[in-house]
Design a protein around this motif. Structure first.
Motif, PDB file in Angstrom:
ATOM      1  N   VAL A   1       0.863  -1.184   0.000  1.00  0.00           N
ATOM      2  CA  VAL A   1       0.000   0.000   0.000  1.00  0.00           C
ATOM      3  C   VAL A   1       0.895   1.227   0.000  1.00  0.00           C
ATOM      4  CG1 VAL A   1      -1.660   1.334   1.365  1.00  0.00           C
ATOM      5  CG2 VAL A   1      -1.896  -1.162   1.183  1.00  0.00           C
ATOM      6  N   TRP A   2       0.628   2.154  -0.922  1.00  0.00           N
ATOM      7  CA  TRP A   2       1.417   3.388  -0.997  1.00  0.00           C
ATOM      8  C   TRP A   2       0.471   4.571  -1.129  1.00  0.00           C
ATOM      9  CZ3 TRP A   2       6.033   3.314   0.794  1.00  0.00           C
ATOM     10  CH2 TRP A   2       6.931   4.354   0.551  1.00  0.00           C
ATOM     11  N   SER A   3       1.008   5.790  -1.142  1.00  0.00           N
ATOM     12  CA  SER A   3       0.164   6.980  -1.143  1.00  0.00           C
ATOM     13  C   SER A   3      -0.670   7.110  -2.404  1.00  0.00           C
ATOM     14  CB  SER A   3       1.023   8.233  -0.957  1.00  0.00           C
ATOM     15  OG  SER A   3       2.071   8.268  -1.915  1.00  0.00           O
ATOM     16  N   HIS A   4      -0.084   6.800  -3.545  1.00  0.00           N
ATOM     17  CA  HIS A   4      -0.765   7.007  -4.823  1.00  0.00           C
ATOM     18  C   HIS A   4      -1.145   5.715  -5.528  1.00  0.00           C
ATOM     19  CE1 HIS A   4       3.214   6.018  -6.344  1.00  0.00           C
ATOM     20  NE2 HIS A   4       3.717   7.046  -5.694  1.00  0.00           N
ATOM     21  N   SER A   5      -0.668   4.568  -5.033  1.00  0.00           N
ATOM     22  CA  SER A   5      -0.842   3.312  -5.762  1.00  0.00           C
ATOM     23  C   SER A   5      -0.941   2.136  -4.808  1.00  0.00           C
ATOM     24  CB  SER A   5       0.344   3.066  -6.713  1.00  0.00           C
ATOM     25  OG  SER A   5       0.546   4.131  -7.599  1.00  0.00           O
ATOM     26  N   TYR A   6      -1.611   1.106  -5.281  1.00  0.00           N
ATOM     27  CA  TYR A   6      -1.439  -0.227  -4.730  1.00  0.00           C
ATOM     28  C   TYR A   6      -0.466  -0.938  -5.667  1.00  0.00           C
ATOM     29  CZ  TYR A   6      -5.633   0.943  -2.074  1.00  0.00           C
ATOM     30  OH  TYR A   6      -6.537   1.560  -1.251  1.00  0.00           O
ATOM     31  N   VAL A   7       0.667  -1.389  -5.140  1.00  0.00           N
ATOM     32  CA  VAL A   7       1.732  -1.940  -5.962  1.00  0.00           C
ATOM     33  C   VAL A   7       1.784  -3.452  -5.744  1.00  0.00           C
ATOM     34  CG1 VAL A   7       4.198  -1.912  -6.479  1.00  0.00           C
ATOM     35  CG2 VAL A   7       3.030   0.204  -5.838  1.00  0.00           C
ATOM     36  N   THR A   8       1.730  -4.197  -6.855  1.00  0.00           N
ATOM     37  CA  THR A   8       1.801  -5.652  -6.787  1.00  0.00           C
ATOM     38  C   THR A   8       2.965  -6.139  -7.632  1.00  0.00           C
ATOM     39  OG1 THR A   8      -0.605  -5.742  -6.552  1.00  0.00           O
ATOM     40  CG2 THR A   8       0.513  -7.799  -7.067  1.00  0.00           C
ATOM     41  N   THR A   9       3.748  -7.032  -7.068  1.00  0.00           N
ATOM     42  CA  THR A   9       4.867  -7.624  -7.800  1.00  0.00           C
ATOM     43  C   THR A   9       4.567  -9.090  -8.058  1.00  0.00           C
ATOM     44  OG1 THR A   9       6.054  -8.136  -5.740  1.00  0.00           O
ATOM     45  CG2 THR A   9       6.533  -6.019  -6.802  1.00  0.00           C
TER      46      THR A   9
ATOM     47  N   PHE B   1       5.874  -2.667 -15.263  1.00  0.00           N
ATOM     48  CA  PHE B   1       7.235  -2.778 -15.771  1.00  0.00           C
ATOM     49  C   PHE B   1       7.669  -4.230 -15.661  1.00  0.00           C
ATOM     50  CE2 PHE B   1       6.869   1.595 -14.436  1.00  0.00           C
ATOM     51  CZ  PHE B   1       7.507   2.299 -15.455  1.00  0.00           C
ATOM     52  N   GLN B   2       8.187  -4.772 -16.765  1.00  0.00           N
ATOM     53  CA  GLN B   2       8.688  -6.138 -16.795  1.00  0.00           C
ATOM     54  C   GLN B   2      10.206  -6.124 -16.691  1.00  0.00           C
ATOM     55  OE1 GLN B   2       6.959  -9.173 -16.947  1.00  0.00           O
ATOM     56  NE2 GLN B   2       9.003 -10.015 -16.573  1.00  0.00           N
ATOM     57  N   LEU B   3      10.741  -6.761 -15.643  1.00  0.00           N
ATOM     58  CA  LEU B   3      12.183  -6.887 -15.493  1.00  0.00           C
ATOM     59  C   LEU B   3      12.703  -8.038 -16.347  1.00  0.00           C
ATOM     60  CD1 LEU B   3      12.419  -6.283 -11.672  1.00  0.00           C
ATOM     61  CD2 LEU B   3      13.469  -4.862 -13.422  1.00  0.00           C
ATOM     62  N   PRO B   4      13.991  -8.031 -16.690  1.00  0.00           N
ATOM     63  CA  PRO B   4      14.533  -9.089 -17.548  1.00  0.00           C
ATOM     64  C   PRO B   4      14.488 -10.459 -16.870  1.00  0.00           C
ATOM     65  CG  PRO B   4      16.009  -7.185 -17.465  1.00  0.00           C
ATOM     66  CD  PRO B   4      14.982  -6.979 -16.403  1.00  0.00           C
ATOM     67  N   ALA B   5      14.383 -11.495 -17.677  1.00  0.00           N
ATOM     68  CA  ALA B   5      14.468 -12.856 -17.163  1.00  0.00           C
ATOM     69  C   ALA B   5      15.784 -13.040 -16.426  1.00  0.00           C
ATOM     70  CB  ALA B   5      14.366 -13.856 -18.315  1.00  0.00           C
ATOM     71  N   GLY B   6      15.745 -13.730 -15.301  1.00  0.00           N
ATOM     72  CA  GLY B   6      16.941 -13.911 -14.487  1.00  0.00           C
ATOM     73  C   GLY B   6      17.060 -12.907 -13.364  1.00  0.00           C
ATOM     74  N   SER B   7      16.243 -11.838 -13.393  1.00  0.00           N
ATOM     75  CA  SER B   7      16.249 -10.878 -12.290  1.00  0.00           C
ATOM     76  C   SER B   7      15.661 -11.530 -11.043  1.00  0.00           C
ATOM     77  CB  SER B   7      15.431  -9.638 -12.658  1.00  0.00           C
ATOM     78  OG  SER B   7      15.933  -9.001 -13.798  1.00  0.00           O
ATOM     79  N   ARG B   8      16.056 -11.015  -9.898  1.00  0.00           N
ATOM     80  CA  ARG B   8      15.586 -11.567  -8.629  1.00  0.00           C
ATOM     81  C   ARG B   8      14.164 -11.101  -8.319  1.00  0.00           C
ATOM     82  NH1 ARG B   8      19.050 -15.489  -8.752  1.00  0.00           N
ATOM     83  NH2 ARG B   8      21.210 -14.896  -8.384  1.00  0.00           N
ATOM     84  N   LEU B   9      13.430 -11.926  -7.574  1.00  0.00           N
ATOM     85  CA  LEU B   9      12.098 -11.554  -7.127  1.00  0.00           C
ATOM     86  C   LEU B   9      12.148 -10.283  -6.285  1.00  0.00           C
ATOM     87  CD1 LEU B   9      10.767 -15.066  -6.133  1.00  0.00           C
ATOM     88  CD2 LEU B   9       9.786 -13.594  -7.892  1.00  0.00           C
ATOM     89  N   VAL B  10      11.242  -9.355  -6.566  1.00  0.00           N
ATOM     90  CA  VAL B  10      11.229  -8.078  -5.851  1.00  0.00           C
ATOM     91  C   VAL B  10      10.020  -8.000  -4.939  1.00  0.00           C
ATOM     92  CG1 VAL B  10      12.566  -6.796  -7.551  1.00  0.00           C
ATOM     93  CG2 VAL B  10      10.099  -6.978  -7.831  1.00  0.00           C
ATOM     94  N   LEU B  11      10.159  -7.211  -3.886  1.00  0.00           N
ATOM     95  CA  LEU B  11       9.127  -7.048  -2.867  1.00  0.00           C
ATOM     96  C   LEU B  11       8.846  -5.564  -2.697  1.00  0.00           C
ATOM     97  CD1 LEU B  11       7.507  -8.722  -0.715  1.00  0.00           C
ATOM     98  CD2 LEU B  11       9.385  -8.237   0.869  1.00  0.00           C
ATOM     99  N   PRO B  12       7.584  -5.124  -2.789  1.00  0.00           N
ATOM    100  CA  PRO B  12       7.276  -3.693  -2.689  1.00  0.00           C
ATOM    101  C   PRO B  12       7.127  -3.234  -1.242  1.00  0.00           C
ATOM    102  CG  PRO B  12       5.264  -4.885  -3.152  1.00  0.00           C
ATOM    103  CD  PRO B  12       6.374  -5.924  -3.091  1.00  0.00           C
ATOM    104  N   ALA B  13       7.466  -1.982  -0.983  1.00  0.00           N
ATOM    105  CA  ALA B  13       7.248  -1.398   0.338  1.00  0.00           C
ATOM    106  C   ALA B  13       5.751  -1.333   0.623  1.00  0.00           C
ATOM    107  CB  ALA B  13       7.870  -0.014   0.411  1.00  0.00           C
ATOM    108  N   ASP B  14       5.391  -1.601   1.881  1.00  0.00           N
ATOM    109  CA  ASP B  14       3.998  -1.615   2.323  1.00  0.00           C
ATOM    110  C   ASP B  14       3.891  -0.671   3.512  1.00  0.00           C
ATOM    111  OD1 ASP B  14       1.330  -2.354   2.528  1.00  0.00           O
ATOM    112  OD2 ASP B  14       1.758  -4.162   3.696  1.00  0.00           O
TER     113      ASP B  14
END
Length: 534
Positions: free
Chosen positions: A224-232, A264-277
């Motif tokens: 949960v963020w100020s302007h968006s709900y961000v899902t990875t 945004f799509q990260l390149p294959a092989g990139s590490r799993l990312v976690l959004p700030a909540d």
């Protein structure tokens, strides 16, 4: 749930090493991919009729972990092998959650993937296949258990037709609304189902949205963020492969209006990312970039998501930028067996062979654990996050935790530690901070003489840096998980959040083993407090 991961591996000198991934790949930036969502507003959830039953979400897929840098053991300079004093956290509520023996509940799902959060007066728990709304003060069921896709009854499409799981429960305390999400499953068409409550009452009406994707959007995690709900996500498909970051328009969804998502799509092989909540009484600045993290070699890989809803061409995802941390080896990494897909399952259980195999449990040590909890303090912002790391036998796995701080500039490590006292493995952790800067960490625990159960450990802001107090066991295990899958799947995440009313009570939900067997897991919901919380 994890779909089959595609990880490039090489064998060098008998050790298994990861081919460089996110640290070497260029970021996705320079304008978001924009797509619309279908939406409606439901009648009250308490009046909706559950859709026809679908097959239970069995997460028995042959996934393997991504290897994070090093699997050859190195000394851990922040290892905490003893506790500096008695337990800091005291239990104020303990409720049995969905699982074996819960009234009206029956499921063959594995793992349960429990998620939950506290609102003003309610606690919502959601596991693969079932949703429950409790009275926060008494633990009495106000609604449920009902299938999770009851939220989308009458919505149509696969949000209504499927109950695929990977649920996440968020409470947007800045608007006093619930935000619930789950994906539509592992077969086409792919998508994410999102519901935002119209009031603080989770049994009331919901604004409902369905977002679509060109590939399987596995392992969703939410901030949960100020302007968006961000899902990875971790995407699996010919069209998209690798981590994906999507922002959903928070203002529009709170109003129940038509909206789009920016991805945004990260390149294959990139590490799993976690959004700030975000939690706490002070929200992020209206246009603030959203921090995200992934795991690198002895580093947290930092990303920043800039979202411009008026002009998506100005949106951008920057990173990865490594933030050095104390050296670590991924939990179970030294026990990897190249020829066996059971390689990740080294968490021991009583009466079972020690080490790799289907009777061991998977620590999910290749990724940061949900959540990346953010809050603002006078003079600085802070985030806490955890993951599982290797520690000397017989403990096998400990919880590495970090407090990061920013005083308007770059994020830096304020303190860090690896919690591993005694002879018990600890993993599947989740952490949060209270209004006073105190920290609570919840996790699973198991060992050769300890059945898989749950514990919490905490610290006050003034405690010695990098240390947690003695743990408090909140659910003692009473059996081992047997033959549940080829991977010894235990779970994909747990959930520690802070009460939005007093801003100091921690609420934690996770699974434990209530009897020896395959589908004999249970879940617990506990509320705990530090001494500074009345």
């Amino acid at each position: 749930m994890r779909a089959a991961a595609r990880v490039a591996l090489v064998v060098l000198g008998g050790a298994l090493l990861a081919v460089p991934g996110a640290g070497a790949a260029p970021p996705a930036s320079g304008g978001a991919a924009v797509s619309p969502a279908r939406h409606d507003t439901s009648r009250p959830l308490r009046d909706l009729v559950p859709p026809p039953a679908t097959a239970p979400p069995l997460a028995l897929d042959p996934a393997t972990d991504q290897l994070v840098g090093r699997v050859v053991p190195v000394p851990d300079p922040v290892l905490q092998a003893a506790t500096p004093g008695p337990a800091r956290l005291r239990v104020v509520h303990s409720y049995e959650g969905l699982g074996a023996g819960y009234p009206g509940f029956s499921s063959a799902a594995l793992p349960p993937d429990p998620a939950g959060a506290a609102g003003r007066t309610q606690y919502v728990q959601w596991i693969n296949g079932a949703l429950l709304v409790l009275d926060k003060a008494t633990g009495a069921a106000l609604l449920g258990p009902v299938p999770g896709n009851t939220l989308w009854a009458g919505f149509g499409g696969n949000c209504e037709a499927r109950d695929a799981g990977d649920p996440i429960v968020s409470y947007d305390r800045f608007a006093d609304r619930w935000v619930l999400q789950q994906f539509v499953g592992v077969t086409e068409p792919y998508g994410q189902c999102v519901a935002v409550s119209t009031t603080p009452d989770a049994t009331g009406a919901w604004h409902r949205y369905g977002f679509t994707y060109a590939a399987l959007n596995d392992y969703p995690k939410v901030g949960v963020w100020s302007h968006s709900y961000v899902t990875t996500y971790e995407m699996f498909g010919a069209a998209e492969l690798g981590p994906k970051v999507c922002a959903m328009n928070r203002a529009a969804m709170l109003a129940g209006a038509a909206t789009t998502q920016q991805c945004f799509q990260l390149p294959a092989g990139s590490r799993l990312v976690l959004p700030a909540d975000a939690e706490g009484p002070v929200p992020p600045a209206p246009a603030a970039d959203v921090p995200l993290v992934a795991l690198g070699t002895d580093a947290l890989l930092r990303y920043a998501l800039h979202v411009d809803w008026a002009n998506p061409a100005l949106s951008a995802l920057s990173g990865p930028s490594p933030l050095a941390v104390a050296p670590f080896t991924m939990a179970c990494g030294p026990l990897y067996d190249v020829a066996s897909r059971n390689a990740a399952s080294c968490i021991p259980q009583p009466d079972q062979p020690f080490g790799v195999g289907p009777v061991g449990l998977d620590p999910m040590s290749d990724r940061p654990m949900f959540r990346l909890a953010w809050r603002s303090f006078p003079g600085h912002d802070a985030m806490v996050v955890t993951h599982a790391v290797d520690v000397p036998l017989p403990v096998v796995s400990g919880v590495r935790w970090y407090e990061l701080r920013s005083a308007g500039g770059p994020w830096a490590v304020h303190q860090q530690g690896t919690y591993a006292p005694g002879g018990t493995a600890r993993w599947m952790s989740s952490a949060a901070m209270d209004r006073d800067g105190g920290i609570a960490v919840g996790y699973s625990r198991s060992g050769t003489t300890t059945y898989p159960g749950l514990a919490v450990a905490g610290r006050l802001a003034g405690d010695p840096p990098g240390t947690l107090s003695a743990e408090t066991v909140v659910a003692a295990g009473a059996g081992s998980q047997l033959g549940a899958s080829a991977l010894g799947r235990w779970g994909d995440y747990s959930s520690m959040t802070v009460d939005p009313v007093d801003d100091c009570t921690f609420w934690y939900t996770a699974e434990y083993q209530s009897a020896t067997g395959t589908f004999t897991w249970s879940t617990r919901i506990v509320a705990v407090r530090l001494p500074t919380c009345p």
